[in-house]
Design an enzyme around this catalytic site. Structure first.
Site, PDB file in Angstrom:
ATOM      1  N   GLN A 138     -85.346  44.270  35.853  1.00 45.12           N
ATOM      2  CA  GLN A 138     -86.504  45.162  35.914  1.00 45.12           C
ATOM      3  C   GLN A 138     -86.111  46.450  36.619  1.00 45.12           C
ATOM      4  O   GLN A 138     -86.227  46.578  37.836  1.00 45.12           O
ATOM      5  CB  GLN A 138     -87.674  44.492  36.635  1.00 45.12           C
ATOM      6  N   PHE A 139     -85.667  47.430  35.828  1.00 44.25           N
ATOM      7  CA  PHE A 139     -85.209  48.698  36.388  1.00 44.25           C
ATOM      8  C   PHE A 139     -86.315  49.441  37.112  1.00 44.25           C
ATOM      9  O   PHE A 139     -86.057  50.255  37.999  1.00 44.25           O
ATOM     10  CB  PHE A 139     -84.577  49.582  35.302  1.00 44.25           C
ATOM     11  N   THR A 140     -87.569  49.148  36.792  1.00 44.04           N
ATOM     12  CA  THR A 140     -88.682  49.859  37.414  1.00 44.04           C
ATOM     13  C   THR A 140     -88.814  49.570  38.912  1.00 44.04           C
ATOM     14  O   THR A 140     -89.559  50.266  39.607  1.00 44.04           O
ATOM     15  CB  THR A 140     -90.020  49.559  36.700  1.00 44.04           C
TER      16      THR A 140
END
Length: 150
Positions: free
Chosen positions: A78-80
């Protein structure tokens, strides 16, 4: 690396209507990898997750770890988690590692946790649009960052 660790009684991840992975009791681990992350970051977080004592013992106290309760892991990229909201209302993800850098570290992290727990981890697909269904137990949700070591 940043993670969000959620103690769950069950969880699954899907993409395009297809089941990618599912667990019963254990942890859902959302993983964000930054440009400057290395295997050392993955090692530190994997050890912390493996030893995290947040499952109830016979007296109802959070005193047992994942292995002691026979728990499983669902790990999802989850790059966010590296969103910067400092300026304006549209998050910037500039500190998140590009896939060519992040995927090897993500894979190493999964392999490290599999070695520590002695069992396979359920995962999503790196970079895919995924839906996570989970029952957060407690709720217990813990955020950790390998740079600040907390």
């Amino acid at each position: 690396m940043r993670i969000v660790l959620q103690r769950v009684s069950s969880a699954r991840v899907e993409s395009q209507g297809r089941l990618l992975g599912a667990i019963q009791k254990g942890f859902v681990v959302l993983v964000g990898i930054a440009d400057d992350d290395t295997g050392d970051d993955a090692d530190w977080l994997a050890a912390k997750i493996h030893g995290m004592r947040v499952f109830a013992d016979a007296e109802g106290k959070m005193n047992l770890d994942l292995t002691q309760v026979g728990g499983s892991l669902l790990i999802v990229s989850q790059f966010t988690l590296h969103a910067s909201t400092k300026k304006g209302n549209r998050p910037s993800f500039i500190s998140a590692a590009r896939p060519e850098r992040a995927i090897p570290i993500y894979n190493y992290f999964v392999e490290k946790l599999e070695a520590l727990t002695g069992k396979p981890c359920a995962t999503g697909i790196f970079g895919a649009d995924m839906q996570i269904h989970l029952v957060n137990d407690g709720p217990v949700t813990i955020c950790m960052d390998s740079k600040s070591k907390e």
